[in-house]
Design a protein around this motif. Structure first.
Motif, PDB file in Angstrom:
ATOM      1  N   LYS A 109      18.599  46.094  22.929  1.00  0.00           N
ATOM      2  CA  LYS A 109      20.009  46.274  22.595  1.00  0.00           C
ATOM      3  C   LYS A 109      20.206  47.330  21.517  1.00  0.00           C
ATOM      4  CE  LYS A 109      24.181  43.734  21.236  1.00  0.00           C
ATOM      5  NZ  LYS A 109      24.762  42.421  20.878  1.00  0.00           N
ATOM      6  N   LEU A 110      21.148  48.234  21.788  1.00  0.00           N
ATOM      7  CA  LEU A 110      21.635  49.163  20.770  1.00  0.00           C
ATOM      8  C   LEU A 110      22.959  48.611  20.259  1.00  0.00           C
ATOM      9  CD1 LEU A 110      20.841  52.616  22.430  1.00  0.00           C
ATOM     10  CD2 LEU A 110      19.772  51.644  20.388  1.00  0.00           C
ATOM     11  N   GLU A 111      23.014  48.325  18.971  1.00  0.00           N
ATOM     12  CA  GLU A 111      24.150  47.610  18.394  1.00  0.00           C
ATOM     13  C   GLU A 111      25.386  48.483  18.201  1.00  0.00           C
ATOM     14  OE1 GLU A 111      24.030  44.465  17.976  1.00  0.00           O
ATOM     15  OE2 GLU A 111      21.893  43.978  17.949  1.00  0.00           O
ATOM     16  N   SER A 112      25.186  49.792  18.022  1.00  0.00           N
ATOM     17  CA  SER A 112      26.311  50.669  17.705  1.00  0.00           C
ATOM     18  C   SER A 112      25.883  52.118  17.874  1.00  0.00           C
ATOM     19  CB  SER A 112      26.774  50.442  16.259  1.00  0.00           C
ATOM     20  OG  SER A 112      25.725  50.789  15.362  1.00  0.00           O
ATOM     21  N   GLU A 113      26.812  53.040  17.715  1.00  0.00           N
ATOM     22  CA  GLU A 113      26.476  54.462  17.767  1.00  0.00           C
ATOM     23  C   GLU A 113      25.531  54.833  16.629  1.00  0.00           C
ATOM     24  OE1 GLU A 113      28.697  58.827  18.143  1.00  0.00           O
ATOM     25  OE2 GLU A 113      29.871  57.028  17.729  1.00  0.00           O
ATOM     26  N   THR A 114      25.723  54.214  15.472  1.00  0.00           N
ATOM     27  CA  THR A 114      24.821  54.460  14.334  1.00  0.00           C
ATOM     28  C   THR A 114      23.406  53.999  14.666  1.00  0.00           C
ATOM     29  OG1 THR A 114      26.634  54.197  12.750  1.00  0.00           O
ATOM     30  CG2 THR A 114      24.388  53.939  11.909  1.00  0.00           C
ATOM     31  N   HIS A 115      23.285  52.861  15.312  1.00  0.00           N
ATOM     32  CA  HIS A 115      21.982  52.338  15.723  1.00  0.00           C
ATOM     33  C   HIS A 115      21.314  53.296  16.710  1.00  0.00           C
ATOM     34  CE1 HIS A 115      19.534  48.634  17.248  1.00  0.00           C
ATOM     35  NE2 HIS A 115      18.948  49.212  16.216  1.00  0.00           N
ATOM     36  N   LEU A 116      22.096  53.866  17.632  1.00  0.00           N
ATOM     37  CA  LEU A 116      21.578  54.855  18.571  1.00  0.00           C
ATOM     38  C   LEU A 116      21.033  56.072  17.833  1.00  0.00           C
ATOM     39  CD1 LEU A 116      21.189  56.306  21.283  1.00  0.00           C
ATOM     40  CD2 LEU A 116      23.639  56.848  21.256  1.00  0.00           C
ATOM     41  N   LYS A 117      21.768  56.552  16.841  1.00  0.00           N
ATOM     42  CA  LYS A 117      21.316  57.732  16.097  1.00  0.00           C
ATOM     43  C   LYS A 117      20.055  57.423  15.297  1.00  0.00           C
ATOM     44  CE  LYS A 117      25.723  60.149  15.863  1.00  0.00           C
ATOM     45  NZ  LYS A 117      26.789  60.727  15.002  1.00  0.00           N
ATOM     46  N   GLU A 118      19.918  56.184  14.831  1.00  0.00           N
ATOM     47  CA  GLU A 118      18.683  55.787  14.142  1.00  0.00           C
ATOM     48  C   GLU A 118      17.489  55.892  15.090  1.00  0.00           C
ATOM     49  OE1 GLU A 118      19.296  51.877  12.641  1.00  0.00           O
ATOM     50  OE2 GLU A 118      20.706  52.505  11.078  1.00  0.00           O
ATOM     51  N   LEU A 119      17.691  55.470  16.340  1.00  0.00           N
ATOM     52  CA  LEU A 119      16.630  55.579  17.331  1.00  0.00           C
ATOM     53  C   LEU A 119      16.300  57.043  17.609  1.00  0.00           C
ATOM     54  CD1 LEU A 119      14.711  54.498  19.506  1.00  0.00           C
ATOM     55  CD2 LEU A 119      16.682  54.350  21.059  1.00  0.00           C
ATOM     56  N   GLU A 120      17.326  57.861  17.778  1.00  0.00           N
ATOM     57  CA  GLU A 120      17.108  59.289  18.042  1.00  0.00           C
ATOM     58  C   GLU A 120      16.382  59.953  16.885  1.00  0.00           C
ATOM     59  OE1 GLU A 120      21.007  60.144  20.907  1.00  0.00           O
ATOM     60  OE2 GLU A 120      21.067  60.655  18.776  1.00  0.00           O
ATOM     61  N   ASN A 121      16.745  59.604  15.652  1.00  0.00           N
ATOM     62  CA  ASN A 121      16.062  60.156  14.483  1.00  0.00           C
ATOM     63  C   ASN A 121      14.592  59.753  14.468  1.00  0.00           C
ATOM     64  OD1 ASN A 121      18.510  61.201  13.627  1.00  0.00           O
ATOM     65  ND2 ASN A 121      18.911  59.586  12.150  1.00  0.00           N
ATOM     66  N   THR A 122      14.333  58.482  14.782  1.00  0.00           N
ATOM     67  CA  THR A 122      12.963  57.976  14.786  1.00  0.00           C
ATOM     68  C   THR A 122      12.118  58.682  15.839  1.00  0.00           C
ATOM     69  OG1 THR A 122      13.660  55.790  13.992  1.00  0.00           O
ATOM     70  CG2 THR A 122      11.541  55.911  15.124  1.00  0.00           C
ATOM     71  N   LEU A 123      12.673  58.846  17.029  1.00  0.00           N
ATOM     72  CA  LEU A 123      11.930  59.511  18.103  1.00  0.00           C
ATOM     73  C   LEU A 123      11.676  60.974  17.773  1.00  0.00           C
ATOM     74  CD1 LEU A 123      13.752  57.991  21.223  1.00  0.00           C
ATOM     75  CD2 LEU A 123      11.454  57.449  20.398  1.00  0.00           C
ATOM     76  N   PHE A 124      12.667  61.625  17.173  1.00  0.00           N
ATOM     77  CA  PHE A 124      12.489  63.028  16.782  1.00  0.00           C
ATOM     78  C   PHE A 124      11.344  63.173  15.785  1.00  0.00           C
ATOM     79  CE2 PHE A 124      13.700  66.378  13.648  1.00  0.00           C
ATOM     80  CZ  PHE A 124      13.456  67.466  14.457  1.00  0.00           C
ATOM     81  N   GLU A 125      11.345  62.351  14.753  1.00  0.00           N
ATOM     82  CA  GLU A 125      10.288  62.412  13.746  1.00  0.00           C
ATOM     83  C   GLU A 125       8.934  62.069  14.350  1.00  0.00           C
ATOM     84  OE1 GLU A 125      11.309  60.029  10.357  1.00  0.00           O
ATOM     85  OE2 GLU A 125      13.335  60.832  10.258  1.00  0.00           O
ATOM     86  N   LEU A 126       8.934  61.119  15.269  1.00  0.00           N
ATOM     87  CA  LEU A 126       7.686  60.697  15.904  1.00  0.00           C
ATOM     88  C   LEU A 126       7.083  61.826  16.739  1.00  0.00           C
ATOM     89  CD1 LEU A 126       5.712  58.405  16.532  1.00  0.00           C
ATOM     90  CD2 LEU A 126       7.281  57.620  18.309  1.00  0.00           C
ATOM     91  N   VAL A 127       7.923  62.530  17.471  1.00  0.00           N
ATOM     92  CA  VAL A 127       7.425  63.608  18.330  1.00  0.00           C
ATOM     93  C   VAL A 127       6.899  64.775  17.515  1.00  0.00           C
ATOM     94  CG1 VAL A 127       8.108  65.357  20.033  1.00  0.00           C
ATOM     95  CG2 VAL A 127       8.850  62.983  20.303  1.00  0.00           C
ATOM     96  N   ILE A 128       7.712  65.296  16.581  1.00  0.00           N
ATOM     97  CA  ILE A 128       7.297  66.501  15.860  1.00  0.00           C
ATOM     98  C   ILE A 128       6.169  66.229  14.868  1.00  0.00           C
ATOM     99  CG2 ILE A 128       9.572  67.548  16.111  1.00  0.00           C
ATOM    100  CD1 ILE A 128      10.045  66.981  13.129  1.00  0.00           C
TER     101      ILE A 128
END
Length: 237
Positions: free
Chosen positions: A153-172
């Motif tokens: 579950k993604l709780e909100s748009e902010t929660h979605l951006k937290e996931l996107e930030n995490t994936l970005f940092e993880l990849v690079i």
């Protein structure tokens, strides 16, 4: 870098209130026109219009209501909350006990559908628009021993951006070293595609021969053919 979410098991989809209202109204309209047709073929009632007018007006209530209620309606899903997911600096932790190191992963897939309250089903002509419960998002992880898949579950748009930030940092950061570079780059959200860290990471994959030149330059992005030629000459030899 940290992201947490709850896992969900989806049991069954159920018709939304919007759909129920729409089809109830449509069924009643069908009944009205059916009565008119039958009475025309086999006259029984002299004032059939008065009878059918009442049914027609009643049918308008759920039919029109469906077009209004869709903006307040949520999708209906029988579901069970069945665990927890955490991304931290070094690993993914499932249900607080199962640990999966990033460098041991052979595949990582994220399917983002919608966060809680986000409007979905916007492309249909019928009133199908609803708000999401946010639990259709999918996570798939694989290593040499296991292949796992979950809804989360993604709780909100902010929660979605937290996931996107995490994936970005993880990849690079290069921690997904055993996952194909083309697959890992797809985990990066479009909003990071102009970020210098992202562009430098793509160039590194080209130089390390992990991504082909043409594909790498498309992922890197360029504004003109001239810039593309310069990048190709500089990084592709």
């Amino acid at each position: 870098m940290k992201f947490t979410a709850y896992k969900y098991q989806i049991i069954k989809d159920k018709p939304s209130i919007t759909k129920q209202l729409f089809w109830t109204g449509l069924l009643m309209f069908g009944l009205v026109f059916g009565l008119l047709y039958l009475n025309n073929k086999m006259p029984v009632f002299e004032n059939i219009q008065n009878l059918t007018l009442s049914f027609f007006l009643i049918a308008c209530i759920p039919f029109i209501s469906s077009y209004i209620y869709q903006y307040y309606d949520y999708e209906r899903i029988d579901n069970i909350k069945d665990g927890h997911i955490e991304f931290n600096e070094d690993e993914i932790i499932i249900d607080y006990s199962r640990n999966y190191k990033y460098h041991e992963l052979t595949d990582l897939q994220i399917g983002i559908i919608a966060y809680y309250g986000q409007r979905i089903n916007l492309i249909y002509s019928n009133p199908n628009e609803t708000k999401s419960l946010g639990i259709r998002n999918q996570l798939g992880i694989s290593n040499k021993f296991e292949v796992l898949s979950f809804n989360f579950k993604l709780e909100s748009e902010t929660h979605l951006k937290e996931l996107e930030n995490t994936l970005f940092e993880l990849v690079i950061s290069g921690k997904l070293e055993n996952i194909d570079s083309k697959k890992s780059i797809k985990l990066v959200s479009d909003r990071f595609k102009q970020n210098e860290s992202y562009k430098n990471y793509v160039i590194k994959q080209i130089l390390d021969k992990k991504i082909g030149c043409t594909e790498g330059l498309l992922l890197h992005g360029y504004k003109s053919d001239k810039e593309a030629k310069e990048l190709r000459k500089k990084y592709c030899g």
